[in-house]
Design an enzyme around this catalytic site. Structure first.
Site, PDB file in Angstrom:
ATOM      1  N   GLN A  27       0.812  -1.219   0.000  1.00 26.19           N
ATOM      2  CA  GLN A  27       0.000   0.000   0.000  1.00 26.19           C
ATOM      3  C   GLN A  27       0.846   1.270   0.000  1.00 26.19           C
ATOM      4  O   GLN A  27       0.337   2.340  -0.313  1.00 26.19           O
ATOM      5  CB  GLN A  27      -0.915   0.014   1.237  1.00 26.19           C
ATOM      6  CG  GLN A  27      -1.958  -1.087   1.272  1.00 26.19           C
ATOM      7  CD  GLN A  27      -2.773  -1.047   2.562  1.00 26.19           C
ATOM      8  OE1 GLN A  27      -2.215  -1.112   3.654  1.00 26.19           O
ATOM      9  NE2 GLN A  27      -4.079  -0.943   2.437  1.00 26.19           N
ATOM     10  N   TYR A  54       7.768  -9.886   5.224  1.00 25.35           N
ATOM     11  CA  TYR A  54       6.827  -8.846   4.811  1.00 25.35           C
ATOM     12  C   TYR A  54       7.084  -8.453   3.363  1.00 25.35           C
ATOM     13  O   TYR A  54       8.172  -7.985   3.015  1.00 25.35           O
ATOM     14  CB  TYR A  54       6.940  -7.613   5.713  1.00 25.35           C
ATOM     15  CG  TYR A  54       6.505  -7.823   7.149  1.00 25.35           C
ATOM     16  CD1 TYR A  54       5.844  -8.984   7.557  1.00 25.35           C
ATOM     17  CD2 TYR A  54       6.748  -6.856   8.118  1.00 25.35           C
ATOM     18  CE1 TYR A  54       5.461  -9.169   8.874  1.00 25.35           C
ATOM     19  CE2 TYR A  54       6.360  -7.029   9.439  1.00 25.35           C
ATOM     20  CZ  TYR A  54       5.714  -8.192   9.814  1.00 25.35           C
ATOM     21  OH  TYR A  54       5.334  -8.376  11.123  1.00 25.35           O
ATOM     22  N   ALA A 213      -7.090  -5.167  15.524  1.00 26.31           N
ATOM     23  CA  ALA A 213      -7.680  -6.405  14.995  1.00 26.31           C
ATOM     24  C   ALA A 213      -7.834  -6.328  13.478  1.00 26.31           C
ATOM     25  O   ALA A 213      -8.919  -6.518  12.930  1.00 26.31           O
ATOM     26  CB  ALA A 213      -9.020  -6.702  15.663  1.00 26.31           C
ATOM     27  N   ASN A 296      -3.497   7.846  15.059  1.00 31.59           N
ATOM     28  CA  ASN A 296      -3.107   6.768  15.978  1.00 31.59           C
ATOM     29  C   ASN A 296      -2.279   7.297  17.142  1.00 31.59           C
ATOM     30  O   ASN A 296      -2.445   6.870  18.288  1.00 31.59           O
ATOM     31  CB  ASN A 296      -2.316   5.693  15.232  1.00 31.59           C
ATOM     32  CG  ASN A 296      -3.183   4.845  14.317  1.00 31.59           C
ATOM     33  OD1 ASN A 296      -4.402   4.787  14.487  1.00 31.59           O
ATOM     34  ND2 ASN A 296      -2.563   4.188  13.359  1.00 31.59           N
TER      35      ASN A 296
END
Length: 319
Positions: A27, A54, A213, A296
């Site tokens: 992304q 990753y 989650a 965040n």
């Protein structure tokens, strides 16, 4: 931003950190990575998490290039990586923690990250086919060689971790000092119950992943799977069952009501709830945009709003 000790080690990590899973390469390109890491750094983040697997190594490559562009003083930040799955399909190249793989894997990661050492290195999963003693000796070798400073585990059982600690202490080796487990409002049993003795008796540190989650706790899946979200990515279609679970979505809606009463975002509430746990050394957050980073990071200001009454209300929803 507060800085917590990584368990009983002397290392201090920012209570919120930035991870690259899903985002870097899938992304986020290099330019975006530079902006996102810079925004995190501006908020006080000093720990950036990665892993060999990753994006099949490309996440490390992007982070390494970003670090070169940013030009930060090396001693001012922490970088991690993790090993287990490997990047190739050959024998001794995947799904292992044997000595050969580990000693070669760390060299590959350092090359992609453009670093001479990582600060934290994890055994990404337990390996039932390799004796834990062999793995402990290999990780000790990596630390002794200066290619990593601390080593730990990720998603190991408490029994496996204690075995590794016992082996290291018996042979006077560098022992594992931290675990990287999944921990969020909907995934609690292992962290809060199974690992309780690790935190109490061994002073084990923790850098927790998936605080939201997989995005469910942001509330953005309440009306379906939005385009461009993690749930819409083909490589992560295995997440759809959880992201569309009606029972969990109902709980998220109730959590959103609590968040609204506090004047905060649902995601900030979920992250702040994690920070209330003293056994959490650092919460690894993820972001595909600078604005997500900034939102965040505001979770650190929400912690004081989580009074005993609010924590009780949250518990009634998620229990």
């Amino acid at each position: 931003m507060e800085y917590r000790h990584l368990g009983r080690s002397g290392l201090r990590v920012s209570e919120l950190s930035l991870g690259s899973w899903v985002t870097f390469n899938d992304q986020v390109n290099l330019d975006a990575a530079v902006e996102i890491m810079s925004a995190a750094r501006d908020a006080g983040v000093n720990f950036f998490d990665n892993a060999e697997i990753y994006a099949k190594g490309k996440s490390e490559t992007i982070m390494g290039a970003a670090l070169k562009k940013l030009g930060w003083r090396r001693s001012s930040y922490l970088i991690s990586t993790k090993f287990f799955w490997g990047l190739n399909d050959g024998i001794n190249e995947k799904n292992t923690l044997n000595r050969k793989y580990l000693l070669e894997a760390v060299d590959g990661s350092l090359k992609r990250l453009r670093l001479d050492h990582v600060d934290l290195v994890y055994c990404h999963r337990p390996d039932p086919t390799t004796p834990i003693e062999e793995t402990v000796w290999a990780m000790h070798k990596i630390v002794e060689s200066g290619k990593a400073i601390y080593w730990g585990t990720s998603e190991w059982s408490a029994a496996e971790i204690v075995t590794a600690i016992d082996i290291a202490e018996r042979h006077h080796l560098h022992k594992p000092v931290m675990e990287q487990p999944e921990y969020n409002m909907f995934h609690r049993e292992r962290f809060e119950v199974e690992y309780a003795s690790l935190f109490r008796d061994h002073g084990y540190g923790s850098t927790t992943w998936s605080p939201l989650a997989s995005g469910l706790l942001t509330g953005k899946y309440n009306g379906g799977v939005p385009e461009g979200s993690r749930g819409s990515l083909k490589r992560y279609d295995w997440l759809l069952e959880k992201l569309t679970d009606k029972v969990l979505l109902m709980k998220v809606k109730k959590l959103t009501e609590i968040a609204n009463d506090l004047g905060v975002a649902t995601a900030q509430l979920a992250i702040a709830w994690l920070l209330k746990n003293p056994n959490v050394s650092s919460v690894i957050t993820g972001a595909s945009r600078v604005e997500q980073v900034r939102q965040n990071m505001k979770a650190v200001d929400v912690v004081e709003k989580l009074t005993p009454d609010v924590m009780e209300a949250i518990e009634k929803v998620i229990a």
